[in-house]
Design a protein around this motif. Structure first.
Motif, PDB file in Angstrom:
ATOM      1  N   MET A  51      12.228  -7.833 -15.122  1.00 59.57           N
ATOM      2  CA  MET A  51      11.245  -8.361 -14.179  1.00 59.57           C
ATOM      3  C   MET A  51      11.443  -7.739 -12.796  1.00 59.57           C
ATOM      4  N   LEU A  52      12.699  -7.663 -12.347  1.00 57.74           N
ATOM      5  CA  LEU A  52      12.979  -7.052 -11.046  1.00 57.74           C
ATOM      6  C   LEU A  52      12.578  -5.583 -11.030  1.00 57.74           C
ATOM      7  N   LEU A  53      12.827  -4.897 -12.149  1.00 60.04           N
ATOM      8  CA  LEU A  53      12.443  -3.490 -12.251  1.00 60.04           C
ATOM      9  C   LEU A  53      10.932  -3.329 -12.123  1.00 60.04           C
ATOM     10  N   GLN A  54      10.195  -4.234 -12.731  1.00 61.90           N
ATOM     11  CA  GLN A  54       8.740  -4.198 -12.633  1.00 61.90           C
ATOM     12  C   GLN A  54       8.289  -4.392 -11.193  1.00 61.90           C
ATOM     13  N   TRP A  55       8.951  -5.288 -10.486  1.00 63.44           N
ATOM     14  CA  TRP A  55       8.583  -5.533  -9.086  1.00 63.44           C
ATOM     15  C   TRP A  55       8.751  -4.261  -8.258  1.00 63.44           C
ATOM     16  N   PHE A  56       9.847  -3.544  -8.503  1.00 60.37           N
ATOM     17  CA  PHE A  56      10.103  -2.335  -7.738  1.00 60.37           C
ATOM     18  C   PHE A  56       9.138  -1.214  -8.128  1.00 60.37           C
ATOM     19  N   CYS A  57       8.865  -1.116  -9.437  1.00 60.22           N
ATOM     20  CA  CYS A  57       7.948  -0.062  -9.887  1.00 60.22           C
ATOM     21  C   CYS A  57       6.510  -0.393  -9.500  1.00 60.22           C
ATOM     22  N   SER A  58       6.159  -1.697  -9.624  1.00 61.99           N
ATOM     23  CA  SER A  58       4.847  -2.193  -9.182  1.00 61.99           C
ATOM     24  C   SER A  58       3.697  -1.414  -9.794  1.00 61.99           C
ATOM     25  N   LYS A  59       3.714  -1.228 -11.089  1.00 60.05           N
ATOM     26  CA  LYS A  59       2.619  -0.569 -11.788  1.00 60.05           C
ATOM     27  C   LYS A  59       2.227  -1.375 -13.013  1.00 60.05           C
ATOM     28  N   THR A  60       0.944  -1.279 -13.370  1.00 59.93           N
ATOM     29  CA  THR A  60       0.513  -1.932 -14.604  1.00 59.93           C
ATOM     30  C   THR A  60       1.082  -1.173 -15.787  1.00 59.93           C
ATOM     31  N   PHE A  61       1.313  -1.876 -16.889  1.00 57.69           N
ATOM     32  CA  PHE A  61       1.784  -1.197 -18.081  1.00 57.69           C
ATOM     33  C   PHE A  61       1.020  -1.700 -19.302  1.00 57.69           C
ATOM     34  N   THR A  62       0.862  -0.814 -20.268  1.00 55.01           N
ATOM     35  CA  THR A  62       0.132  -1.133 -21.483  1.00 55.01           C
ATOM     36  C   THR A  62       1.009  -1.938 -22.412  1.00 55.01           C
ATOM     37  N   VAL A  63       0.499  -3.026 -22.914  1.00 53.63           N
ATOM     38  CA  VAL A  63       1.267  -3.907 -23.792  1.00 53.63           C
ATOM     39  C   VAL A  63       0.942  -3.660 -25.256  1.00 53.63           C
ATOM     40  N   GLN A  65      -2.227  -4.763  -6.903  1.00 48.84           N
ATOM     41  CA  GLN A  65      -1.930  -4.290  -8.246  1.00 48.84           C
ATOM     42  C   GLN A  65      -3.150  -4.396  -9.155  1.00 48.84           C
ATOM     43  N   ILE A  66      -3.897  -5.474  -9.032  1.00 46.87           N
ATOM     44  CA  ILE A  66      -5.116  -5.623  -9.836  1.00 46.87           C
ATOM     45  C   ILE A  66      -6.122  -4.551  -9.452  1.00 46.87           C
ATOM     46  N   GLU A  67      -6.247  -4.306  -8.156  1.00 46.65           N
ATOM     47  CA  GLU A  67      -7.185  -3.283  -7.679  1.00 46.65           C
ATOM     48  C   GLU A  67      -6.793  -1.899  -8.201  1.00 46.65           C
ATOM     49  N   LEU A  68      -5.499  -1.578  -8.171  1.00 45.29           N
ATOM     50  CA  LEU A  68      -5.043  -0.287  -8.685  1.00 45.29           C
ATOM     51  C   LEU A  68      -5.336  -0.141 -10.171  1.00 45.29           C
ATOM     52  N   ALA A  69      -5.175  -1.247 -10.915  1.00 46.97           N
ATOM     53  CA  ALA A  69      -5.480  -1.202 -12.344  1.00 46.97           C
ATOM     54  C   ALA A  69      -6.966  -0.947 -12.573  1.00 46.97           C
ATOM     55  N   ILE A  70      -7.815  -1.591 -11.780  1.00 43.64           N
ATOM     56  CA  ILE A  70      -9.260  -1.390 -11.913  1.00 43.64           C
ATOM     57  C   ILE A  70      -9.636   0.044 -11.569  1.00 43.64           C
ATOM     58  N   LEU A  71      -9.084   0.576 -10.498  1.00 43.64           N
ATOM     59  CA  LEU A  71      -9.387   1.948 -10.099  1.00 43.64           C
ATOM     60  C   LEU A  71      -8.859   2.954 -11.115  1.00 43.64           C
ATOM     61  N   ARG A  72      -7.703   2.670 -11.685  1.00 39.78           N
ATOM     62  CA  ARG A  72      -7.162   3.540 -12.726  1.00 39.78           C
ATOM     63  C   ARG A  72      -8.064   3.533 -13.951  1.00 39.78           C
ATOM     64  N   ALA A  73      -8.520   2.346 -14.339  1.00 40.33           N
ATOM     65  CA  ALA A  73      -9.423   2.241 -15.476  1.00 40.33           C
ATOM     66  C   ALA A  73     -10.736   2.972 -15.190  1.00 40.33           C
ATOM     67  N   ASP A  74     -11.233   2.863 -13.972  1.00 39.25           N
ATOM     68  CA  ASP A  74     -12.468   3.538 -13.586  1.00 39.25           C
ATOM     69  C   ASP A  74     -12.301   5.053 -13.669  1.00 39.25           C
ATOM     70  N   LYS A  75     -11.173   5.547 -13.208  1.00 42.26           N
ATOM     71  CA  LYS A  75     -10.909   6.980 -13.231  1.00 42.26           C
ATOM     72  C   LYS A  75     -10.771   7.509 -14.657  1.00 42.26           C
ATOM     73  N   MET A  76     -10.169   6.713 -15.530  1.00 41.74           N
ATOM     74  CA  MET A  76      -9.968   7.123 -16.915  1.00 41.74           C
ATOM     75  C   MET A  76     -11.269   7.135 -17.721  1.00 41.74           C
ATOM     76  N   GLY A  77     -12.232   6.345 -17.291  1.00 41.06           N
ATOM     77  CA  GLY A  77     -13.468   6.247 -18.052  1.00 41.06           C
ATOM     78  C   GLY A  77     -13.582   5.001 -18.888  1.00 41.06           C
ATOM     79  N   VAL A  78     -12.747   3.994 -18.601  1.00 37.12           N
ATOM     80  CA  VAL A  78     -12.839   2.708 -19.298  1.00 37.12           C
ATOM     81  C   VAL A  78     -14.184   2.061 -18.964  1.00 37.12           C
ATOM     82  N   LYS A  79     -14.808   1.435 -19.954  1.00 39.33           N
ATOM     83  CA  LYS A  79     -16.130   0.843 -19.735  1.00 39.33           C
ATOM     84  C   LYS A  79     -16.059  -0.577 -19.183  1.00 39.33           C
ATOM     85  N   VAL A  80     -15.126  -1.380 -19.697  1.00 46.95           N
ATOM     86  CA  VAL A  80     -15.037  -2.782 -19.286  1.00 46.95           C
ATOM     87  C   VAL A  80     -13.573  -3.148 -19.078  1.00 46.95           C
TER      88      VAL A  80
END
Length: 626
Positions: free
Chosen positions: A342-354, A388-403
């Motif tokens: 959990m602490l590592l995630q805080w420092f990395c601060s990126k979304t990850f695929t589950v 973090q939510i905004e970065l995930a949305i922008l990343r999805a937009d850049k990749m071509g995710v539809k929804v």
């Protein structure tokens, strides 16, 4: 009843989890030696070494499994871009049977009088290592190739023993240990022949036992990991290495086309036997370059609830993630590890695929924001979470995710207005942002029996509470809306026509519902508050976390959820406490949005007029109430 073939099933298969009691004699021997010597027999007990090896081997399989399923690291280099479904997980549930068998065989061997004691062995003998390597190349590799090609892949052995191992297209590290007793014995003979030869020649050592067995497991797990780990540039620079070490791509071709690539670890023997798949190296290059990667059309942006539930993710323990979440005592010692992650995630601060799955040929992925449930209620964390939510949305937009659909706390009204913050800030988004609450409301409303005339609603002025109240009043159902804010109540009441306003009633205390047996809970209820409900009350709920059922004379609904269609592929994990194949309604709402190809954002207040539209669309696509 027809009898099964000899060595086609494990003798302890009926024991279930009690099969681990088979280690009892080995543990008992270590305890006995400990008592006799007055301390842990580190240098004199082979049984202790076997237990240490058992732990290290299990860790090897687990770490390779975790790595192969860390899609945030490996998604671009996956060999077969499909998920492992529940059918495969159940079939491979006892993948460690081979490890159990080998440990028991080894315990019998080391207990015999002709096997040297650890005190008589060197810690290290380079000549023993060289001899073991020579025997592996000269004996183990060709013997396994012959047994694999001409034995297990020919009738009747293939249908009776080896076909189940080939019944699944996607391999994982745990698949490496999955097989019948006959297959495991053949593999054991191939694995241990070099060790036996070195010991018979008087060149055995403790390091050779550890090194050879762990290296064998490591290479097996690497091949079955379904993730390309060797760069194609290495093979271009040193072409002869192609024949000395296999790759996950090489092994996957054997599982998908069967009659090629039979080697143990060295493709040299496939080349000599003319069973080398011509696509092996070119396909390995394409996968290493990420050409096999597919962009998801739909993303569900989830979040972790707490530290314990973080161990429920698919890359942790498959036996946990493939079942509805529950707190297992065996996981509690791993709490510090999860906390560190959990602490590592805080420092990395990126979304990850589950996880991911396919539905109607479309790739659906679950990403997770590196934030835990309690953080959403910390005032100073609001800005960071939204970032973090905004970065995930922008990343999805850049990749071509539809929804992209937002999970419960990621769309909190106080956090970002149900997603409106991001849509207003980025008006040119191509990805559609969806909170999924329309379908959540539809699921709750369709749970209410048709003969109900009155409901009690808590959380009445929230997004869901407002939509539920407005929908029910149109059906001429009296809604007791619990709220202290008269202004908010009046604003909601004004949204409906005059003929229906009478069905919306403001109440400020729980005792107003003491005669109402249908409670819709959008705010957490304490035991004292639940006592106001009359006997026989049913609690529908959309509160996170769900309320605890204190009343035995009442019934409690679960959070709104829907079952995915039967043709979903590659789904092998449960969404938190949901059953297999069931997802939260907000997740399902995003799925429907994607399948329908709707071009609007679903953020902010719920459009009451679309509740039935979304519900009918969900049913049309095969989603069903859970």
């Amino acid at each position: 009843m027809a009898m099964s073939s000899p060595l086609s099933s494990w003798p302890w298969r009926s024991l279930g989890s009690y099969k681990y009691l088979l280690y009892g004699p080995v543990v008992g021997k270590v305890v006995q030696e400990w008592r006799e010597q007055g301390g842990l027999p580190l240098g004199t007990s082979w049984c202790l070494h076997l237990l240490v090896l058992l732990a290290l081997r299990s860790l090897t399989y687990q770490l390779w499994f975790s790595y192969g399923n860390m899609l945030f690291f490996t998604r671009r280099r996956r060999v077969v871009d499909h998920g492992v479904d529940f059918r495969q997980i159940d079939a491979e549930w006892d993948w460690d049977n081979m490890v159990i068998m080998q440990t028991l065989i080894a315990a019998v061997v080391v207990s015999s009088s002709f096997f040297p004691a650890t005190s008589d062995l060197r810690l290290w003998d380079p000549r023993g290592w060289a001899l073991a390597l020579l025997l592996h190349v000269a004996v183990s590799e060709p013997a396994f190739y012959w047994a694999h090609r001409w034995g297990l892949h020919r009738a009747p052995l293939f249908s009776q023993y080896h076909s189940l191992h080939h019944s699944f297209r996607v391999t994982q590290a745990l698949t490496a240990g999955f097989g019948t007793p006959l297959e495991s014995l053949i593999l054991t003979l191939a694995a241990w022949a070099p060790l036996v030869g070195a010991f018979l020649a008087g060149r055995g050592s403790v390091s050779l036992v550890y090194g050879h067995i762990l290296l064998f497991d490591y290479l097996r797990c690497m091949g079955y990991s379904n993730v390309e780990v060797i760069s194609h540039k290495t093979f271009q620079a040193l072409p002869f290495l192609r024949y000395l070490i296999y790759t996950p791509t090489y092994l996957s071709l054997h599982h998908t086309e069967k009659d090629c690539n039979f080697c143990l670890f060295m493709p040299l023997f496939d080349a000599l036997g003319r069973t080398l798949n011509a696509k092996s190296w070119e396909l390995q290059k394409e996968i290493d370059l990420g050409k096999n990667h597919r962009v998801p059309e739909f993303v569900f942006l989830a979040h972790v609830v707490d530290v314990v539930s973080s161990m429920h993710v698919p890359f942790a323990f498959r036996s946990c993630s493939s079942l509805p979440f529950a707190t297992h005592l065996v996981l509690l010692p791993l709490w510090p590890v999860a906390f560190g992650f959990m602490l590592l995630q805080w420092f990395c601060s990126k979304t990850f695929t589950v996880s991911f799955y396919y539905l109607r040929g479309r790739l659906h992925q679950t990403w997770s924001v590196p934030r835990y449930g309690f953080q959403y209620f910390i005032p100073f964390a609001k800005e960071g979470i939204n970032k973090q939510i905004e970065l995930a949305i922008l990343r999805a937009d850049k990749m071509g995710v539809k929804v992209i659909s937002l999970a419960a706390l990621n769309k909190n009204e106080a956090l970002n207005g149900g997603g409106t913050l991001f849509v207003r800030k980025h008006p040119n988004l191509r990805v559609r942002v969806v909170h999924g609450n329309t379908l959540t409301a539809a699921v709750i409303l369709n749970e209410i029996p048709g003969d109900v005339k009155e409901v009690f609603l808590t959380g009445a002025t929230s997004k869901l509470g407002r939509a539920i109240a407005l929908y029910l009043c149109r059906k001429k159902i009296r809604v007791l809306m619990l709220t202290l804010s008269t202004e908010r109540f009046m604003n909601i009441q004004r949204e409906t026509s005059a003929e229906f306003q009478q069905y919306l009633v403001q109440v400020t205390k729980y005792h107003a519902a003491q005669n109402c047996k249908t409670w819709i809970v959008g705010k957490w209820l304490s035991p004292r508050e639940q006592r106001w409900a009359p006997a026989g009350t049913h609690f529908h709920q959309f509160v996170v976390p769900p309320i605890i059922g204190f009343r035995r004379d009442c019934s409690y609904g679960k959070l709104a959820a829907m079952r995915l269609p039967k043709d979903v592929q590659g789904l092998g994990s449960c969404e938190y406490t949901m059953e297999r194949g069931v997802v939260h309604a907000c997740h399902a709402g995003g799925v429907v949005h994607c399948l329908e190809g709707w071009s609007h954002h679903e953020v902010g207040a719920i459009d009451v007029d679309r509740i039935d539209v979304v519900w009918n669309a969900a049913l049309k696509h095969g989603l069903t109430p859970a």
